[in-house]
Design an enzyme around this catalytic site. Structure first.
Site, short mmCIF file in Angstrom:
data_model
loop_
_atom_site.label_atom_id
_atom_site.label_comp_id
_atom_site.label_asym_id
_atom_site.label_seq_id
_atom_site.Cartn_x
_atom_site.Cartn_y
_atom_site.Cartn_z
CG ASP A 153 31.22 -33.22 39.76
OD1 ASP A 153 30.48 -33.43 38.77
OD2 ASP A 153 31.21 -32.16 40.40
CG ASP A 157 28.99 -34.59 34.49
OD1 ASP A 157 27.93 -34.69 33.88
OD2 ASP A 157 29.14 -33.88 35.51
CG ASP A 167 28.21 -37.63 36.87
OD1 ASP A 167 27.41 -37.61 35.92
OD2 ASP A 167 28.80 -36.62 37.28
#
Length: 356
Positions: free
Chosen positions: A241, A41, A245
């Site tokens: 995080d 991410d 996600d």
């Protein structure tokens, strides 16, 4: 094997904890040995959520210090990352912020405040257009530069006249570039996935040398990308995080999050880096390699004595005691192998170096 394999695994889990890695699922150390693709991410993982002030572009009669002082005062009651970045820059410059007489915040646009009889507007280009304030020709070059590189430009207007703009850049985690280079040496495929716009995502991917990236993704689309990669036969580790996600973390073969992440991400991830950085990632892969090698040695220890036992019985007429003794040697070798991680100089030296 039922006793020795779990004993080895417990020792490796202890080592992981000493190196800022909480492994919540012991199978991860086996699955990691098969991982060939890592999906990162972007925001909060490869970069910090909070950007930093790179430059201040002024126009008219105002100085950069005055512009920063007005903007920091306007953002003094806000808690979002851009506001924090502007305030920190003002603190670094040791600027005294004037009190606000009045303030109004329009979500998604910007701020309109009164300071000492002056009306200060701080926000996006869209907010300035909404307030009837045009971008001055002097800012056009900075605007084009920021748009082309994916940087954030926060405009500041004083009493209905454009005063300038503050340029903010994303803050890449300091450990990321070195880590990416090391992961490439392991022949891993790397991806960046982000809900951000195309340009900043591409800019980050180019800076890190990662060819594959996907921008403007919704939470379910991140999970769909991981599922697609897995359908192609890839074993995927996802590192994220945020709340958005969580689905992707659940979908991946191996999921990793960082201390300070959202509660949902912390609960979903199989591995947590407690130091809040990506530094333990390489140690995690090395630990998985050592677990695989240790388990292979267990098989050797348990079965290597069998041929000698059979030869001893049929060729040398071993009795029960000699046979049992020879077989027990393999058991003691297995115990020594289970305890070997604790005495591994590599991990002991690394733990001492990290202050564990």
């Amino acid at each position: 094997m039922k006793i020795l394999a779990p004993l080895s695994l417990l020792n490796y889990l202890k080592i992981a904890a000493e190196h800022h890695m909480i492994v919540k699922d012991g199978r991860v150390l086996e699955l990691l040995h098969e991982v060939d693709t890592i999906v990162f991410d972007k925001t909060g993982t490869l970069t910090h959520e909070q950007p930093y002030v790179m430059d201040i572009h002024v126009c008219g009669s105002y100085t950069a210090t005055e512009l920063l002082r007005f903007a920091a005062a306007a953002e003094s009651r806000q808690s979002h990352p851009i506001a924090n970045a502007i305030r920190q820059e003002a603190e670094r410059c040791q600027l005294a912020l004037p009190p606000l007489d009045d303030a109004a915040y329009e979500v998604g646009y910007g701020l309109k405040v009164a300071i000492g009889g002056q009306v200060i507007r701080v926000g996006s280009e869209r907010f300035m257009a909404k307030e009837g304030i045009d971008v001055s020709p002097g800012l056009m070059a900075a605007q084009e530069h920021c748009h082309s590189h994916g940087y954030v430009l926060v405009y500041v207007a004083i009493d209905g006249t454009m005063g300038g703009a503050i340029e903010l850049h994303p803050t890449i985690r300091p450990e990321v570039k070195e880590m990416i280079a090391a992961l490439r040496q392991r022949q891993l495929d790397l991806y960046i996935v982000s809900g951000d716009h195309e340009q900043p995502t591409r800019q980050l991917a180019q800076e890190l040398g990662i060819e594959s990236y996907v921008a403007q993704t919704l939470p379910e689309q991140k999970a769909e990308l991981i599922a697609q990669l897995q359908d192609e036969g890839k074993s995927v580790c996802f590192i994220g995080d945020g709340i958005n996600d969580a689905i992707a973390l659940k979908t991946a073969h191996v999921s990793v999050s960082l201390n300070g992440a959202s509660t949902v991400a912390l609960d979903t991830a199989q591995v947590l880096f407690t130091d809040g950085t990506l530094n333990p990632l390489l140690n995690l892969f090395e630990l998985a390699d050592d677990v695989e090698a240790n388990m292979r040695r267990h098989v050797v220890c348990q079965f290597s004595s069998t041929p000698f036992v059979l030869i001893g019985v049929y060729a040398w007429q071993f009795r029960f005691f000699e046979t049992l003794l020879l077989h027990t040697v393999g058991g003691f070798a297995g115990i020594a192998n289970s305890l070997s991680p604790v005495f591994d100089k590599k991990w002991k030296a690394s733990a001492n170096g990290s202050g564990s």
